[in-house]
Structure formats: structure tokens, C-alpha cells
Design an enzyme around this catalytic site. Structure first.
Site, short mmCIF file in Angstrom:
data_model
loop_
_atom_site.label_atom_id
_atom_site.label_comp_id
_atom_site.label_asym_id
_atom_site.label_seq_id
_atom_site.Cartn_x
_atom_site.Cartn_y
_atom_site.Cartn_z
N GLU A 110 0.90 -1.07 0.02
CA GLU A 110 -0.02 -0.06 0.10
C GLU A 110 1.01 1.21 0.17
O GLU A 110 2.09 1.14 0.49
CB GLU A 110 -0.91 0.03 1.14
CG GLU A 110 -1.94 -1.35 1.39
CD GLU A 110 -2.22 -1.40 2.78
OE1 GLU A 110 -2.44 -0.35 3.61
OE2 GLU A 110 -2.65 -2.49 3.24
N ASP A 114 1.11 10.54 3.67
CA ASP A 114 1.87 11.38 4.67
C ASP A 114 0.80 12.33 5.07
O ASP A 114 0.46 13.58 4.37
CB ASP A 114 2.95 12.12 3.74
CG ASP A 114 3.85 12.58 4.81
OD1 ASP A 114 3.84 12.27 6.08
OD2 ASP A 114 4.81 13.44 4.47
N TYR A 221 -7.41 2.25 6.04
CA TYR A 221 -6.54 1.03 5.70
C TYR A 221 -6.44 -0.26 6.61
O TYR A 221 -5.78 -1.16 6.32
CB TYR A 221 -5.10 1.36 4.99
CG TYR A 221 -4.49 2.47 6.04
CD1 TYR A 221 -4.02 1.88 7.13
CD2 TYR A 221 -4.33 3.68 5.56
CE1 TYR A 221 -3.20 2.76 7.81
CE2 TYR A 221 -3.41 4.57 6.29
CZ TYR A 221 -2.87 3.98 7.55
OH TYR A 221 -2.18 4.88 8.35
N CYS A 402 15.62 48.61 2.49
CA CYS A 402 14.53 48.14 1.62
C CYS A 402 15.26 48.22 0.31
O CYS A 402 15.59 49.39 -0.38
CB CYS A 402 13.31 49.03 1.62
SG CYS A 402 12.20 48.51 0.45
N CYS A 405 12.67 50.82 -1.85
CA CYS A 405 12.48 52.29 -1.53
C CYS A 405 13.77 52.85 -0.61
O CYS A 405 13.85 53.97 -0.19
CB CYS A 405 11.35 52.80 -0.83
SG CYS A 405 11.34 51.77 0.85
N CYS A 420 9.77 46.52 5.66
CA CYS A 420 9.96 47.94 5.19
C CYS A 420 9.09 48.67 5.84
O CYS A 420 7.86 48.46 5.48
CB CYS A 420 10.22 48.07 3.80
SG CYS A 420 10.05 49.67 3.20
N CYS A 426 6.78 53.17 -0.19
CA CYS A 426 7.64 52.17 -0.80
C CYS A 426 6.50 51.51 -2.07
O CYS A 426 5.57 50.93 -1.74
CB CYS A 426 7.63 50.80 0.08
SG CYS A 426 8.68 49.45 -0.41
#
Ligand code: AMP
Ligand code: ZN
Length: 678
Positions: A110, A114, A221, A402, A405, A420, A426
Site C-alpha cells: 500500500e 503522509d 486502511y 529596503c 525604497c 520595510c 515604498c
């Protein structure tokens, strides 16, 4: 038809439809017909509480709240599995088995899903309880949440043992996982890392209504019980299938380890085409009598073995680290890699998450790095090959300003990310905020797309979303690929957004951590932007499910600091945001709950603060809270001297009862509450 008969008929029809849709993947009626039937049943059940059934299909929508998940002992221990990684490991296992049992041994192969393992208990064909694996001896009772997963049958079909447990895995298929992440990104939230953790986390959500919205599936199962009428694992899968469970369709009976290996090799490749995550193959001795003879070690059955697929990994070179600015100002470092093939796709980039991650792995430009595609959708860098590090390599210096900017970045206590702070100036943040504002789930402005927004900003036609409402068609015409007709469409689309409901306007504002659901909660509670703007931290966290983080973010969005009160020319973002709101108001945007919404609501409970606790029989908790709010009352999550009434259902927590009694707050029943409304 008598109501009872009709209720039974509808329940059966809905169950059958659920089964066909979620277990067999072959819907027999349209979603619309399903909804009509569901509503009809809901109405009948409301009118006839005497026919209550804890397993009615109407209860799939959730609404029950679990504050503390009760610990429950497993009747049959939930074992782990031994792992194998090679042909030799499997051959050794077979040798051990053959020493202990006589005769031919057949195996079932089988896939190893997960997700989060789960044990479901059934009695007389009815779903009773769902418990997580926990430590194998005892787990958490997550019944209310599991009930919302549509592929879990609440009532079985055909023949079934009178009492048994069935085990399996709750998984979140990739498609649903991606959708959930899209919504989170839209709300400016961090995406979930992988489907497995998200599935496991979903089971522990307090509001089962939220779980109902998540596209979880349950694959089963393994049967456990004292009167299971079968002799092999294959038969178990078959009878489980006949009872209405979703059992894996990919299970194969084989007679040798060579055949096991053929199955493994096939699925190691084709698993990438499956709708959910798998991390290996589970091989089980098929004959249950032989299983019993083999028994268990301290930790795992001797009759089963997991074969783990290797997580796919490749080595490549890190060419450059770049930094992305999100619409809320969050900075994400991105690894730009020499392109490499991995699990069927070409990988060029990987997320580095944040500064800590870079420091922890000591990742440097020029390094040879190992990239893995495990449960995560975005490949990640798991390690550096230090042997291959060039002599000239330099420690990575995280950016301080940043990239967009040039403003100095900030990192707040407890935040993994740098931000930022230049919200107003910005460009990426400005564009991102407006793009969010016009998006489908927010103001849904037709005729205006993300690229046009970027053009509007770079051409200085707008700097905030409020500016959209001042646009004239002839201002748009000079823009790239903008004809008269499309310019008019933009203007019409913007004007039409005045009809968008307040809760969506609130979401559109782009307040950090205020996604769609939170916006709904806040708009319902405060009813207008003015009430929300003036709310204190305490008032915000008193709202059901609003925590510190959201409250702080709302406060910051509208904040006026004292210094700025004195020197109003130096505007804080809070003052800017308030000005923007005033301009939205002038343009006729809905900044309070509409009159229609308020109609049908009374003020009977005005001035009363309720705390709701326990499980109710006639209405769900969610409905009860809605009734309180629709009739002018307030719902709070904790008991204080301000509480007017505690509405108690079954299983009200003892500490709440003590607290209410200590403060002399009247505790009323569900019925007493319902009487207040008439
Ligand atoms: P592990 O957690 O690595 O010890 O692996 C054992 C777990 O694998 C079990 O508890 C199950 O939750 C999970 N599992 C996934 N698919 C299967 C399967 N087909 N048969 C048995 N266990 C499985
Ligand atoms: Zn910036």
C-alpha cells in the site's frame, strides 16, 4: 409525507450523495440540488428537534467549538512502523518472518500516505469517535472536527461488525492546500509550509466550522476489532470499501520481495502524479493468522514494514540572494540557483524564509547547496556542501535597507521577518496594497487588472486606493495599451465597487492579519468602520476569536500617537489611513453594515454581554452566537464582572461554572435563552 419520514428520506439521500461525491468521486446530483435538499433538511430539523441525530448530514458543516481536546485511551494500541530503505532491508525482514511462520507468505503493498493518523470508532454502524494517534496508547478526541470531513461516513452501509475501529490517515490534497495558501497570501499571511502539518493542525482547530471549510480527506486502511469476519488484509480493505469507507485504490497483493520492489519502483516515479503526498510504501503480511503469530515488538508490528522513498535532492550552485518586498512590507530572501532538474521540474529559485535561516545554515553566494523537494511545494535549501565552498566566499550580510525604497528595515520583537516600514512611499507596497484592494475577493473591480495598477502608480496617477475614485477616463488614455473603451470600463468598474458590502471593504483595506474571515467577524461585531477605528485593545480581544496579534495590528492601522496629535503636519500611517477612510466615505463606499443586513435583527438583547459554554442541542454554538449578535447582544469569550449571562449547554467547563458562580453571574440554559427572544 410525515415530517419524520421526510427527515429520514432526506438524510438518506444526502448520505448517499456524499458517498458518491466524496468516496467514489462520481457525483449523482448537482451541487445546487444538494444544497436545496440540505436546506430543506436543516429547516425540518430546526422545526422538529425531537428527531435529532448526532450523525445527521447537516452536522457536517460544523460549528461546534472544542476548547480542550479530551485525552482518550486507545482500545487497541496504535503502533508505529519499522522503516526500511533498501532491497537488503526487505530481504532481511522476509528472512525473519519465514523463521516465525509456516507456509507461503503473501504481502499487500500500500502507499504510505503522509498525513495525520487517525482512529475512528463505530458502533452499530454509527460513527462514535475519532482519536489522534498521540503516543500510541492514548490520543486526543477530535470527533467534532473529523465529523466535518465528508469522506468519513457517519453511518455505514451494508454489513458491518457491531463494534470496531478503523485506522487511516487524514490528508490534505495538494489542490486544496494550494487554494488555502493563495487565500493566505492574499490576506498578507505566511503560507502554510506543507500539507501534512496543515492536515494535523486542522484536526486541532477549536472551531469545527473552520475545519469544515478545509478540503481534508480521510483514507482508511486498517480494521481493528474482536469480531472482524475476515482472514486477510486484502479482504479487510474490501469490506471497509463496502461499508462506505474511502480505502486506497492502489493496493496490490504480491508473493515475493521482488514483486514488492517492482511496486516500490513504479510508485517512486508515479507518486508525483497522485493528488496527495506519499512518503513510501507499507508492506503487510496479508494473512491475519500469520500476522497474529508474528505479533509486535515494543514499538511496531513484526508483520508490517514501511519502505521510505528517498526525498529527492540535488546539488546546485547558489548564484545570488535577492529580496522580495510583500504588500505588507515583509521581506523574503530568495535563493537564485543555477537551474537544476528536481522531481520532474526545473528549479531556479528557493525560498530562504528569513535572516535566521540564512544564518543557521551559513548560506553564502557561490556555495554548492543541497535542494530538496519534500512535503513542501516550494523547494528548500537543506544544507551547504562546505567542502565545495570557494576560498573567496564571504558571510552573507542580510540587507539593512529596503531594496525598493531604500528605507531602513525594522524587525520587531518576536517577528521572524524584517519589514520595510515605509508603507506610504515604498512602490511595491503601494502597488501591492492597491492590487489587493481591487482583487476579486475584496472590491472586485472589473476592468482593472494588476498590471494597470502598477502603471497607474508608476505614472503617479494614484498613490492610495482612495485615489482610484478620483480617476478620469482621459487621464488613463496615455497609458500603454489603454483605449477609450477600456478606460471607460476602468472608471465604471471603480464606480460599481460602491455596492461592495462592508465586510469585504474591511478585508480590502489590507490591514495585516485581517483576512476574509477576520474581516467578517470584525464587521459583524463592530458594524461600522467608526466603531472599529475607536475600539480599544480590550474591546478588540473581547471579540470571539480575535487575539492579541490581530488586535495590535488593527490598533496600529488606525493609531494616532500623541506626538503626532500635536504636530499633525508630520502624519503617522494611522492618520493617513484615517484620511483615506474619509475619502472612501465621500465616494460612497460602504463603511457600515447595510440596512438590509440590519433588518431582521432586533435590539432585544442590547446592553447584554453573553458568554457561551458547552454543547447545545437545539441550535449549534455558532447559531447561538449569531442569535445573540443579531438581537443586539454581544458575545465575549471569557467571564468577567461585565458578563450579563452565561448560556450553559451540556459539558460546560467546571472552571467557567466556578468563575460565573463566584462573580454571581446568572447561568441560563439554552431554553431559557431562546425564551428571551420571543
Ligand atoms: P511512522 O510514523 O513513520 O512510524 O509511520 C507509521 C505511520 O504511517 C502509521 O502510524 C500511519 O499513520 C502511517 N501510514 C500511512 N499509510 C499507511 C498504510 N497504508 N498502512 C499503515 N500505516 C500507514
Ligand atoms: Zn520599501
Amino acid at each position: 409525507m410525515a415530517p419524520q419520514e421526510k427527515i429520514t428520506q432526506l438524510r438518506n439521500q444526502l448520505r448517499d450523495h456524499n458517498y458518491k461525491y466524496y468516496v467514489l468521486d462520481t457525483p449523482s446530483i448537482s451541487d445546487f440540488e444538494f444544497d436545496v435538499k440540505l436546506k430543506e433538511l436543516q429547516a425540518l430539523e430546526e422545526k422538529h428537534p425531537e428527531y435529532y441525530d448526532a450523525n445527521s448530514p447537516t452536522l457536517r458543516v460544523g460549528g461546534e467549538i472544542t476548547k480542550n481536546f479530551e485525552t482518550v485511551a486507545h482500545e487497541f494500541r496504535m503502533y508505529s512502523l519499522d522503516n526500511s530503505y533498501s532491497k537488503e532491508d526487505l530481504e532481511d525482514w522476509e528472512t525473519r518472518i519465514k523463521k516465525m511462520v509456516d507456509g507461503e507468505v503473501q504481502y499487500t503493498c500500500e502507499l504510505k500516505y503522509d498525513g495525520a493518523s487517525i482512529s475512528l470508532r463505530y458502533e452499530n454502524g454509527n460513527f462514535i469517535k475519532a482519536v489522534t494517534r498521540g503516543d500510541g496508547f492514548q490520543g486526543d478526541d477530535v470527533t467534532a472536527n473529523v465529523k466535518t470531513i465528508k469522506s468519513v461516513p457517519l453511518q455505514l452501509k451494508g454489513d458491518y461488525p457491531s463494534k470496531f475501529e478503523i485506522r487511516g490517515e487524514i490528508v490534505l490534497p495538494f489542490e486544496g492546500f494550494h487554494k488555502m495558501n493563495e487565500a493566505r497570501l492574499e490576506a498578507g499571511e505566511e503560507p502554510y509550509r506543507n500539507p501534512r502539518n496543515t492536515a494535523a493542525g486542522s484536526l486541532k482547530l477549536q472551531d469545527s466550522g473552520e475545519v469544515a471549510k478545509r478540503p481534508l480527506e480521510c483514507l482508511l486502511y486498517s480494521l481493528k476489532g474482536n469480531d472482524i469476519p475476515t482472514t486477510t488484509q486484502m479482504e479487510n480493505l474490501e469490506i471497509a470499501n463496502n461499508m462506505g469507507f474511502k480505502v486506497p485504490q492502489i493496493a496490490k497483493l504480491v508473493s515475493s520481495i521482488d514483486e514488492v520492489l517492482a511496486f516500490i519502483n513504479h510508485w517512486d516515479i508515479y507518486r508525483h502524479e497522485l493528488p496527495y503526498e506519499t512518503d513510501g510504501v507499507v508492506i503487510k503480511v496479508n494473512n491475519l493468522q500469520q500476522q497474529e503469530e508474528l505479533g509486535y515488538t515494543a514499538k511496531a508490528p513484526r508483520w508490517a514494514m514501511a519502505y521510505k522513498f528517498k526525498a529527492e535532492q540535488v546539488a546546485t550552485i547558489l548564484e545570488e540572494i535577492t529580496y522580495q518586498v510583500g504588500r505588507t512590507g515583509a521581506i523574503t530572501p530568495v535563493a537564485n540557483l543555477e537551474p537544476v532538474e528536481l522531481a520532474g521540474t526545473t528549479v531556479k529559485r528557493a525560498s530562504l524564509h528569513n535572516a535566521d535561516q540564512i544564518e543557521k545554515l551559513d548560506i553564502r553566494v557561490g556555495d554548492t547547496v543541497f535542494v530538496e523537494k519534500g512535503g513542501e511545494i516550494i523547494p528548500k535549501i537543506i544544507a551547504v556542501d562546505f567542502d565545495k565552498r570557494p576560498l573567496s566566499s564571504k558571510i552573507t550580510q542580510y540587507i539593512t535597507h529596503c531594496p525598493d525604497c531604500k528605507r531602513q528595515l525594522v524587525r520587531n520583537e518576536g517577528d521572524a521577518k524584517h519589514y520595510c516600514p515605509n508603507e506610504e512611499g515604498c512602490p511595491t507596497q503601494i502597488i501591492g496594497r492597491i492590487q489587493h484592494f481591487i482583487s476579486r475577493k475584496a472590491m472586485d473591480i472589473e476592468g482593472l487588472g494588476g498590471e494597470t495598477v502598477a502603471l497607474l502608480v508608476t505614472n503617479n496617477l494614484v498613490t492610495t486606493y482612495a485615489d482610484l475614485y478620483d480617476l478620469k477616463a482621459d487621464q488613463l488614455l496615455p497609458l500603454d495599451r489603454m483605449a477609450q473603451k477600456s478606460a471607460e470600463n476602468v472608471i465604471a468598474g471603480v464606480a460599481a465597487s460602491c455596492s461592495i458590502a462592508f465586510e469585504r471593504v474591511l478585508f480590502a483595506l489590507g490591514i495585516r492579519f485581517v483576512g476574509e474571515t477576520v474581516a467578517k467577524k470584525l464587521s459583524k461585531h463592530f458594524k461600522s468602520i467608526d466603531a472599529l477605528m475607536n475600539a480599544t485593545f480590550e474591546e478588540l480581544i473581547a471579540v470571539d476569536e480575535i487575539g492579541d496579534r490581530i488586535a495590535e495590528s488593527v490598533i496600529a492601522f488606525f493609531a494616532i500617537s500623541e506626538a503626532q496629535d500635536l504636530f499633525t503636519q508630520d502624519n503617522s500611517p494611522g492618520i493617513e489611513n484615517r484620511k483615506i477612510i474619509e475619502r472612501l466615505r465621500e465616494n460612497g463606499i460602504q463603511l457600515e453594515i447595510s440596512a438590509e443586513k440590519l433588518a431582521g435583527q432586533t435590539t432585544i438583547l442590547a446592553g447584554n454581554i453573553f458568554v457561551v459554554s458547552g454543547v447545545f442541542t437545539q441550535v449549534s454554538r455558532t447559531e447561538l452566537k449569531k442569535l445573540i449578535e443579531d438581537n443586539g447582544g454581544k458575545v465575549s469569550s471569557s467571564i468577567s464582572t461585565k458578563t450579563t449571562y452565561v448560556v450553559a449547554g451540556d459539558n460546560m467547563g467546571p472552571s467557567k461554572r466556578e468563575k460565573a458562580e463566584g462573580l454571581n453571574i446568572p447561568i441560563i440554559s439554552e431554553n431559557e435563552f431562546l425564551v428571551m427572544l420571543v
